[in-house]
Design a protein around this motif. Structure first.
Motif, short mmCIF file in Angstrom:
data_model
loop_
_atom_site.label_atom_id
_atom_site.label_comp_id
_atom_site.label_asym_id
_atom_site.label_seq_id
_atom_site.Cartn_x
_atom_site.Cartn_y
_atom_site.Cartn_z
N ALA A 61 0.69 -1.64 -0.15
CA ALA A 61 -0.70 0.30 -0.19
C ALA A 61 1.03 1.08 -0.38
O ALA A 61 0.34 2.24 -0.92
N TYR A 62 2.15 1.24 1.00
CA TYR A 62 2.79 2.90 0.74
C TYR A 62 3.42 2.66 -0.81
O TYR A 62 3.87 3.90 -1.02
N VAL A 63 4.06 1.04 -0.97
CA VAL A 63 4.66 1.70 -2.81
C VAL A 63 3.72 1.76 -3.80
O VAL A 63 4.14 3.46 -4.11
N VAL A 64 1.87 2.15 -3.69
CA VAL A 64 1.38 2.49 -4.61
C VAL A 64 1.50 3.98 -4.21
O VAL A 64 0.94 4.64 -4.44
N SER A 65 1.63 4.16 -3.07
CA SER A 65 1.32 5.58 -2.51
C SER A 65 2.34 6.63 -2.72
O SER A 65 2.59 7.81 -3.55
N GLY A 66 3.48 6.10 -3.01
CA GLY A 66 5.18 6.96 -3.00
C GLY A 66 5.72 7.12 -4.53
O GLY A 66 5.13 7.28 -5.27
N VAL A 67 4.23 5.64 -5.56
CA VAL A 67 4.64 5.68 -6.50
C VAL A 67 3.30 6.73 -7.33
O VAL A 67 3.94 7.06 -8.41
N GLY A 68 2.82 7.53 -6.53
CA GLY A 68 0.93 7.75 -7.14
C GLY A 68 2.10 9.75 -7.53
O GLY A 68 2.17 10.03 -8.27
N PHE A 69 2.98 9.53 -5.98
CA PHE A 69 3.72 10.67 -6.10
C PHE A 69 4.37 10.83 -7.43
O PHE A 69 4.81 12.20 -7.93
N LEU A 70 5.54 9.76 -7.86
CA LEU A 70 6.38 9.53 -8.74
C LEU A 70 5.81 10.11 -10.25
O LEU A 70 6.23 10.98 -10.98
N GLY A 71 4.13 9.08 -10.31
CA GLY A 71 3.24 9.41 -11.20
C GLY A 71 2.90 10.73 -11.67
O GLY A 71 2.63 11.08 -12.75
N GLY A 72 2.44 11.57 -10.43
CA GLY A 72 2.40 12.73 -10.95
C GLY A 72 3.70 13.86 -11.84
O GLY A 72 2.83 14.63 -11.44
N GLY A 73 4.46 13.37 -10.96
CA GLY A 73 5.94 14.35 -12.04
C GLY A 73 5.62 14.10 -13.09
O GLY A 73 6.61 15.50 -13.79
N VAL A 74 5.33 13.29 -13.97
CA VAL A 74 5.20 13.49 -15.56
C VAL A 74 4.15 14.13 -15.97
O VAL A 74 3.79 13.60 -16.87
N ALA A 81 -3.53 21.46 -23.34
CA ALA A 81 -3.91 19.72 -22.76
C ALA A 81 -2.76 19.07 -22.03
O ALA A 81 -2.03 19.94 -21.84
N ILE A 82 -3.29 18.43 -21.50
CA ILE A 82 -2.91 17.47 -20.14
C ILE A 82 -1.80 16.59 -20.52
O ILE A 82 -2.27 15.91 -21.64
N GLN A 83 -0.64 15.99 -21.04
CA GLN A 83 -0.04 14.90 -21.52
C GLN A 83 1.23 14.38 -20.20
O GLN A 83 0.66 14.47 -18.99
N GLY A 84 0.97 12.82 -20.41
CA GLY A 84 1.94 12.16 -19.22
C GLY A 84 1.02 11.23 -18.05
O GLY A 84 1.48 10.69 -18.09
N ILE A 85 -0.34 11.95 -18.24
CA ILE A 85 -1.41 10.28 -17.80
C ILE A 85 -0.90 9.36 -18.21
O ILE A 85 -1.25 8.57 -17.49
N ASN A 86 -1.04 8.36 -19.11
CA ASN A 86 -0.88 6.96 -19.64
C ASN A 86 0.64 6.50 -19.01
O ASN A 86 1.02 6.17 -18.84
N THR A 87 1.67 7.64 -19.29
CA THR A 87 3.16 6.98 -18.16
C THR A 87 2.89 7.36 -16.86
O THR A 87 3.36 6.40 -16.79
N ALA A 88 2.13 7.47 -16.55
CA ALA A 88 1.72 7.75 -14.96
C ALA A 88 1.32 6.53 -14.78
O ALA A 88 1.51 6.23 -13.78
N ALA A 89 0.62 6.48 -15.66
CA ALA A 89 -0.38 4.90 -15.44
C ALA A 89 0.42 3.80 -15.27
O ALA A 89 -0.06 2.47 -15.23
N THR A 90 1.35 3.95 -16.47
CA THR A 90 2.39 3.13 -17.07
C THR A 90 3.06 2.83 -15.89
O THR A 90 3.28 1.46 -15.47
N LEU A 91 3.31 3.78 -14.97
CA LEU A 91 4.67 3.39 -14.05
C LEU A 91 3.79 2.83 -13.13
O LEU A 91 4.35 1.24 -11.97
#
Length: 232
Positions: A61-74, A81-91
């Protein structure tokens, strides 16, 4: 125990490399190294819980939260237009694959990797085909007119550039017309019409910017108007 840990880490590494290669080939913000590190890191955190005998679910669960912050950076906003949502989802999915590998579910990790790769390749082409299809039944559609003023001798070239650009983005291309402009020296006005969702307006701006740099082009402009959709 060490041998099991190594095999799990290698499995996460291999899955991360498989997903990362596809991202790197498309020159995404999160490429081969980032995806591989996310998958391997998720595996390491979960493996730590296994080695220490603590709750693996809580660590995941903590891993999921941490990756969420990392995904927000991309995720970035560019020209409306919003770019990078697919990249964040892939992360995010890469972290899930790493967690599965770290807990010893190799089959599930491989299946997850296949699903991520299939989504980013097969469904990518499907989404492009859907975007290029007629959009008369969409919830909110605008009709855009892109007008280019150029020299008479450049008409054929500009028409070809416009057509190729519309199909390459892709946008729902409707028509392409030319007419003479008044004044000297002789000029032509080439107008391309397309219909698309306002979220794709940045694509039209990109086309206009690119065409403005073509030789013989004196001006580029575009207008938009709402289109009434067909009632369901």
């Amino acid at each position: 125990m060490t041998q099991v840990f190594v095999w799990r880490l290698l499995a996460a590494f291999a899955c991360g490399v498989a997903i990362g290669i596809e991202r790197q080939m498309r020159q995404r913000t999160a490429g081969l190294r980032t995806i591989t590190l996310v998958a391997s890191g998720a595996c390491l955190f979960v493996s730590l819980g296994t080695l220490m005998g603590t709750g693996v679910t809580q660590i995941a669960a903590y891993v999921v939260s941490g990756v969420g912050f990392l995904g927000g950076g991309v995720i970035m906003r560019e020209k409306g237009a919003i770019q990078g949502i697919n990249t964040a989802a892939t992360l995010w999915c890469s972290a899930a694959v790493g967690v599965l590998a770290g807990t010893g579910f190799y089959g599930a990790a491989i299946a997850g990797t296949i699903v991520v790769l299939g989504t980013n390749t097969v469904l990518r082409e499907l989404s492009r085909a859907i975007n290029a299809a007629p959009v008369g039944n969409a919830d909110l559609i605008r009709e855009y007119e892109l007008t280019v003023v150029c020299r008479e001798e450049d008409e054929v070239h500009i028409r070809a550039v416009l057509s190729n650009a519309m199909y390459a983005e892709p946008l729902s291309f409707q028509s392409l017309t030319s007419r003479d402009c008044e004044g000297e020296p002789p000029r032509l006005e080439v107008t391309a019409t397309c219909r698309t969702h306002p979220k794709d307006q940045a694509r039209l701006e990109h086309i206009a910017s690119r065409i403005s740099m073509e030789k013989g082009v004196s001006s580029v402009s575009w207008t938009a108007r709402e289109v009434e959709t067909t009632p369901e």
